[in-house]
Design a protein around this motif. Structure first.
Motif, mmCIF file in Angstrom:
data_model
loop_
_atom_site.group_PDB
_atom_site.id
_atom_site.type_symbol
_atom_site.label_atom_id
_atom_site.label_comp_id
_atom_site.label_asym_id
_atom_site.label_seq_id
_atom_site.Cartn_x
_atom_site.Cartn_y
_atom_site.Cartn_z
ATOM 1 N N TRP A 25 0.830 -1.211 0.000
ATOM 2 C CA TRP A 25 0.000 0.000 0.000
ATOM 3 C C TRP A 25 0.859 1.253 0.000
ATOM 4 N N ARG A 27 3.906 1.505 -1.142
ATOM 5 C CA ARG A 27 4.542 1.606 -2.467
ATOM 6 C C ARG A 27 3.563 2.154 -3.495
ATOM 7 N N LYS A 28 2.308 1.728 -3.396
ATOM 8 C CA LYS A 28 1.291 2.202 -4.324
ATOM 9 C C LYS A 28 1.088 3.705 -4.207
#
Length: 354
Positions: A25, A27-28
């Motif tokens: 999450w 990284r997103k």
């Protein structure tokens, strides 16, 4: 004892299960660490590593603590520990969020940090001062005597909370360093809290291990100490689980979110146990992180004033970066810090027992 073991296992399991999803999450959302050029050059490869991983430390610790500690009935100390840990974390989370999402590199303004931390520090110090089982008396290690600070307890211990929360934040500069020393030190806090609980339980049954009358209040006090022990091992388990992702080379950093949660948790346990002086032992590496920064700053200013040529006492502060720039590997420094914490934690436990 069973609750303590379950808290350790449950918190570690929660972090291990939620860690990969949290990292994905982060990284997103592209919430990655920005490395500064003035730091060690070896850290530049860490650019973009997800930050705010401390959320899963807090999640694991809090859930395990509540699940395993709720039956003890010591709600007052439970809520107090959650207040100082989560309150400190809230300031760190705000700082991380502004840095990562708002792209404001300085994060919270100094006044925003001071106000936020002041609310937590003063609020928790007042709770301890007015609580009948804590009060204004603190214990002097090794001598087993009490020192009554009177009304000065509130400002002095509020400053202690502030100092330790920021010390933990300063120490979080190498992969796995704060997680490691916290996991080791938390075992020391758990042992101290458990020993205090056993003494009060023995007195409540009339065993007379210490010289004051046994009554129902001692059972309540023993319950509060057991609550602290459960919290200590919940924190230990959460840090052990987090090391799965935070050991060198780290795939996620805890950020101010995690470091300030840990700082608040550690100083909270020390104050509720009336053992703030033991922070100098169990929290020695955290304390030295702040001390090294203070010494570096004032030595730089003093030499500039006296000689016109500013000099540095350390190659870089906090002091773990000095060791790094002297040629030590991150893993060696982390191991050294963990060993030092283990030895000093053992001494701290002995200081309570003798």
């Amino acid at each position: 004892m069973l609750r303590m073991i379950l808290a350790l296992i449950l918190s570690a399991a929660i972090v291990l299960l939620t860690g990969p999803k949290l990292i994905a999450w982060l990284r997103k959302l592209k919430l990655g660490q920005t490395m500064y050029e003035l730091g060690p050059q070896s850290h530049m490869k860490k650019q973009g590593t997800p930050i705010m991983g401390g959320l899963c430390i807090a999640l694991g610790c809090v859930v395990a603590f509540v699940v395993c500690g709720v039956t003890l009935g010591a709600w007052d100390h439970m809520l107090a520990l959650l207040f100082v840990a989560l309150g400190s974390m809230a300031v760190g989370f705000g700082d991380d969020w502004i840095k990562m999402v708002k792209k404001r590199h300085e994060g919270l303004t100094p006044w925003q940090k001071i106000i936020g931390q002041a609310v937590v520090c003063i609020g928790f110090a007042c709770y301890c001062y007015f609580h009948p089982e804590v009060g204004s008396k603190i214990i002097i290690p090794f001598f087993n005597v009490e020192w009554d600070l009177g009304i000065f307890y509130i400002p002095l211990l509020a400053l202690t909370v502030l100092f330790m929360v920021n010390s933990a934040n300063l120490q979080d500069g190498l992969d796995g360093i704060l997680s490691s020393v916290t996991a080791v030190g938390s075992i020391g806090w758990a042992a101290i809290a458990l020993f205090a609980a056993l003494i009060n339980m023995a007195n409540s049954l009339g065993v007379g291990m210490v010289d004051y009358p046994a009554d129902e209040a001692l059972l309540a006090l023993a319950g509060n100490y057991q609550t602290i022990a459960v919290f200590a091992l919940a924190l230990c388990g959460a840090c052990i689980g987090f090391l799965r992702f935070n050991h060198y080379p780290a795939t996620v950093f805890m950020g101010d979110t995690g470091s300030m949660f840990i700082g608040g948790a550690v100083v909270g346990m020390a104050m509720l146990l009336r053992q703030p002086f033991l922070l100098l032992l169990i929290g020695f590496t955290m304390v030295m992180s702040s001390v090294s920064v203070i010494l570096q700053r004032y030595y730089y200013k003093l030499t500039r004033k006296l000689t016109g040529t500013p000099k540095r006492l350390f190659k870089m502060s906090p002091i773990h970066h000095h060791f790094e720039m002297c040629g030590m590997k991150e893993t060696q420094i982390v191991l050294m810090y963990a060993i030092v914490t283990a030895v000093l934690s053992a001494i701290a436990v002995v200081s309570v027992i003798i």
